[in-house]
Motif scaffolding. Structure first.
Motif, short mmCIF file in Angstrom:
data_model
loop_
_atom_site.label_atom_id
_atom_site.label_comp_id
_atom_site.label_asym_id
_atom_site.label_seq_id
_atom_site.Cartn_x
_atom_site.Cartn_y
_atom_site.Cartn_z
N GLU A 122 0.82 -1.22 0.00
CA GLU A 122 0.00 0.00 0.00
C GLU A 122 0.85 1.26 0.00
O GLU A 122 0.49 2.26 -0.64
CB GLU A 122 -0.91 -0.03 1.23
N SER A 136 -9.33 -1.39 -5.24
CA SER A 136 -9.49 -1.96 -3.89
C SER A 136 -8.16 -2.45 -3.35
O SER A 136 -7.24 -2.79 -4.10
CB SER A 136 -10.50 -3.12 -3.92
N VAL A 137 -8.06 -2.48 -2.00
CA VAL A 137 -6.86 -2.95 -1.30
C VAL A 137 -7.22 -4.18 -0.50
O VAL A 137 -8.27 -4.24 0.14
CB VAL A 137 -6.32 -1.84 -0.36
N GLU A 138 -6.34 -5.19 -0.55
CA GLU A 138 -6.55 -6.41 0.23
C GLU A 138 -6.43 -6.08 1.71
O GLU A 138 -5.40 -5.56 2.16
CB GLU A 138 -5.53 -7.47 -0.15
N ALA A 139 -7.49 -6.37 2.47
CA ALA A 139 -7.51 -5.98 3.89
C ALA A 139 -6.47 -6.73 4.70
O ALA A 139 -5.88 -6.17 5.64
CB ALA A 139 -8.91 -6.22 4.46
N GLU A 140 -6.21 -7.99 4.39
CA GLU A 140 -5.29 -8.80 5.20
C GLU A 140 -3.84 -8.48 4.90
O GLU A 140 -3.02 -8.33 5.81
CB GLU A 140 -5.57 -10.28 4.97
N SER A 141 -3.48 -8.40 3.63
CA SER A 141 -2.08 -8.19 3.26
C SER A 141 -1.73 -6.72 3.06
O SER A 141 -0.55 -6.38 2.92
CB SER A 141 -1.77 -8.95 1.96
N ARG A 142 -2.73 -5.81 3.05
CA ARG A 142 -2.51 -4.38 2.80
C ARG A 142 -1.74 -4.17 1.50
O ARG A 142 -0.77 -3.42 1.44
CB ARG A 142 -1.78 -3.71 3.97
N THR A 143 -2.17 -4.86 0.46
CA THR A 143 -1.58 -4.69 -0.87
C THR A 143 -2.67 -4.34 -1.86
O THR A 143 -3.85 -4.66 -1.66
CB THR A 143 -0.86 -5.97 -1.34
N LEU A 144 -2.28 -3.67 -2.93
CA LEU A 144 -3.20 -3.42 -4.03
C LEU A 144 -2.67 -4.11 -5.28
O LEU A 144 -1.48 -4.42 -5.38
CB LEU A 144 -3.41 -1.92 -4.26
#
Length: 490
Positions: A258, A292-300
């Motif tokens: 992120e 959107s951003v992956e909530a668990e890994s904090r990656t886009l």
């Protein structure tokens, strides 16, 4: 003779009285030093121990040394000279070594601004062809195709028998024999509206007989993703029979942290390397940055489009992505030295004489285990790279404020803080009256006195009779409480 005896008895009585007086004074001194209400204190190497504690649970105090009830380790002492004095908390060098504290200096170095990430190859979802039945009919033949097969453009998939086409084609042939151009045009238009391909209509005109069997073929080359046609089955108009995904280009979906999002833009160049083709680079461009951003890994997800010459890039392959960039110099510290609390970012400064103090910093880019410090540190200042979380816990327990960004610490951080223990005698609007033990740093004996409240919230939840451990300083207004906690066992 009697006179000599009386004189001897007088001398003995005087000596006895003197010894009693000395003993009484000594006893009074011992009683004063070891007052039953004071916190247990022992001398170790001339330093006074206030209490013992487990570094992993620093809020729990013990009145004697021994093994920690929480961890498989020995309790460590908290010395009186660590309670106040110079800014920061003081840790004995031997304890620092046991805690695994490692100190490094903030130094200027080269930080690569190149962004790297990992990703997987996927189909280009924009290059998808759908094969549908234009009219209802029956499948008379299939061509031994299966999902996953790679086919070329125009490859046959199935033959479809369309009964209603036979009647319409017969009428068209009859109208052609009349020679009426208007009627011929209308009849031909009807064949088109029935979904008949232009090639089939041309074949009817050339052969002069109906053609009610149509071959369904792939409109473009690629891989068959779905195939829903079998010999003998009935199909309806508009029914999807196959889905073909092109392989001329593929997507590389890279998972980007992120914090890198602001440095990427659509159209930016990128290159990928794959373990399947060592030493070879595949160039591409960022097609899209998904919202959107992956909530668990904090990656886009960053979508990169790559040319797939020869179909060598196969969906599911793993790839490393380099987004380019250049190197630049900056003030660097190990990334492991950075403490992120969620509200601010800190490092633990290593000061002189075994003292440590938290400092707030602003962090920039990170690369190869190094973090760029944008503000809050100067070159050459030493920070703790391991064991800093234990020190941060100790600093929080002592009520120590972090050095802010911008230079000097606030007055409360620079003011000398003193600690001792005692019993609350009274709490009122003017402050807290405490019967406390000695304060060696100030050469204060045990006494009862009133302390101002630095924050009225400090007294909440306490009452007269509570035994507490408290910290205070001495501003011009008088001794002021800065921290107060209930002693163990209360």
């Amino acid at each position: 003779m009697m006179t000599i005896e009386l004189s001897r008895r007088a001398r003995l009585g005087l000596a006895a009285a003197t010894l009693a007086l000395v003993a009484g004074a000594t006893g009074y001194g011992i009683a004063t030093l070891i007052h039953p209400g004071d916190m247990p204190a022992a001398a170790e190497g001339g330093r006074k121990v206030l209490y013992w504690y487990d570094p992993m649970v620093p809020s729990q105090h013990f009145d004697k040394p021994g093994k920690s009830p929480f961890m498989d380790m020995q309790l460590v002492p908290k010395y009186a000279d660590e309670a106040g004095g110079e800014a920061g908390i003081r840790i004995d060098p031997a304890r620092a070594q046991n805690l695994g504290i490692r100190v490094v200096a903030a130094e200027r170095g080269t930080l690569s601004s190149a962004l790297t990430a990992t990703g997987t190859i996927d189909f280009n979802q924009r290059d998808v062809a759908i094969v549908q039945a234009r009219s209802g009919g029956f499948v008379s033949r299939v061509y031994a195709r299966a999902p996953g097969d790679v086919i070329g453009a125009g490859a046959p998939l199935a033959d479809l028998l369309v009964p209603e086409w036979a009647g319409a084609q017969s009428e068209y042939l009859a109208v052609r024999r009349t020679g009426d151009a208007a009627m011929i045009s209308a009849a031909r238009q009807r064949l088109t509206l029935l979904g008949m391909p232009a090639g089939t209509i041309a074949a009817v005109e050339r052969g002069g007989r109906p053609h009610n069997i149509v071959t369904l073929s792939a409109p473009s080359g690629g891989v068959i993703k779905t195939l829903g046609v079998r010999a003998g089955m009935t199909v309806a108009a508009g029914q999807t029979l196959a889905e073909v995904n092109g392989l001329g280009t593929v997507w590389l979906n890279a998972a980007v942290p992120e914090r890198m999002a602001g440095q990427l833009r659509p159209g930016q160049t990128a290159s990928a390397t794959l373990t399947a083709y060592p030493g070879e680079r595949f160039a591409g461009r960022i097609a899209a940055i998904l919202p959107s951003v992956e909530a668990e890994s904090r990656t886009l997800t960053v979508r990169i489009e790559l040319a797939n010459r020869g179909g060598r890039l196969r969906p599911g392959m793993f790839a490393n992505v380099d987004f380019g960039g250049s190197e630049r110099t900056g003030l660097l510290v190990p990334t492991e030295a950075v403490i992120r609390t969620g509200r601010r970012t800190l490092v633990m400064l290593a000061l002189s004489n075994g003292r440590y103090q938290p400092a707030e910093v602003r962090i920039g880019n990170e690369s190869d285990g190094q973090s760029e410090v944008l503000a809050g540190l100067s070159e050459g200042e030493k920070v703790v790279a391991s064991g800093q979380f234990l020190l941060d816990s100790e600093a929080s327990l002592s009520g120590m404020e972090a050095r802010p960004i911008g230079g000097m610490a606030p007055a409360s951080a620079l003011t000398r803080l003193y600690e001792t223990s005692g019993r609350i005698e009274k709490i009122d609007a003017n402050g807290v009256t405490l019967a406390h033990g000695p304060v060696p740093a100030l050469q204060w004996p045990a006494m009862t006195m009133t302390f101002r409240l630095g924050d009225p919230a400090l007294a909440r939840g306490f009452k007269a009779g509570d035994r507490v451990r408290f910290g205070f300083d001495q501003p011009p207004q008088g001794p002021t409480l800065r921290s107060m906690t209930r002693e163990a066992g209360q």
